[in-house]
Design an enzyme around this catalytic site. Sequence first.
Site, PDB file in Angstrom:
ATOM      1  N   LYS A  26     -57.495  -5.959   6.433  1.00 23.84           N
ATOM      2  CA  LYS A  26     -56.472  -4.275   5.981  1.00 23.84           C
ATOM      3  C   LYS A  26     -57.530  -3.491   6.374  1.00 23.84           C
ATOM      4  CE  LYS A  26     -53.778  -2.712   1.809  1.00 23.84           C
ATOM      5  NZ  LYS A  26     -53.282  -3.034   0.449  1.00 23.84           N
TER       6      LYS A  26
ATOM      7  N   TYR B 289     -61.235  -5.540   3.543  1.00 25.26           N
ATOM      8  CA  TYR B 289     -60.185  -4.052   3.040  1.00 25.26           C
ATOM      9  C   TYR B 289     -61.012  -3.309   2.744  1.00 25.26           C
ATOM     10  CZ  TYR B 289     -57.440  -1.868   0.598  1.00 25.26           C
ATOM     11  OH  TYR B 289     -56.208  -0.729  -0.492  1.00 25.26           O
TER      12      TYR B 289
END
Length: 299
Positions: A166, A138
């Site tokens: 992400k 992330y």
Amino acid sequence: MPPISPFGRTVCAMVTPFTPDGALDLDGAQRLADRLVGGGCDGLVLGGTTGESPTTSDAEKSALITAVTEAVGDRARITAGVGSADTRHTVELARAAEKAGAHGVLVVTPYYSKPPQEDVAAHFRTVADASGLPVMLYDIPGRTGTRIEPDTMLRLAEHPRIAGVKDCAYDLLGSAKVIAATGLAYYSGSEEMNLPLRAVGAVGYVSTVANVAGPLLAAALDAFDRGENAEATRYHQRALPLIELMMASGLPGTVTAKALLNALDLPAGPVRAPLRAASPERTEALVTAYETAIAARAR
């Protein structure tokens, strides 16, 4: 078509429903997850930023994973947010998520301490080594204070369990270079970037807005993958006012998503402090933007 990914394609960063007195609402979580999957989400992220990970306990995180996996785990990929500023704690959370039934883990860059890139890479490798689950990195430097630099991504892509990203870095060039050079499954973490990132090879998105408008976001991606680019752009543009009001108007996405879900009589409940509920005026504006976006999709 995008490559197959262990995390899904149209992924919702699901809110964590609470009861009116602030306790974990597992029944509500199961009902919301069922609705989201029925509305086109083929993956759910639990216990991420939108899921109020900073204010939920480790036990609550595990209970949520177990409940949602029991409800929809045969129809959607369940990814557990296990990030923290502490490598040891993140390892514990990853192992607990695997035991609770998650299909993958989302690991954010360690925040506040601002580690150098070699330490960032060591953190992710340590977590990836700790369980048998695929890892989604992330990258959100606006919250963590530290970027996962493209060169670091290239090195991390060599790990057999680091499978996805992400992406909230707002660096289309850097992301495109990593996508082109690796097999990492990239996901837009910022809804306004869903189509731009898909156009350079991303798999899909991980979206807060999907809590309320999953079918609209999925329609844009579906149209693009059919080669209907003008239609994809139309859907994307129709969603932008709602995206802006939910994600770029001064309130966290958790607050705006829960305000809308509550207004629609769907499981959500209150947010936990230090977050505070949206005002009635902001909620009314959100409902109007939502109704306009959904009506636009029907035309």
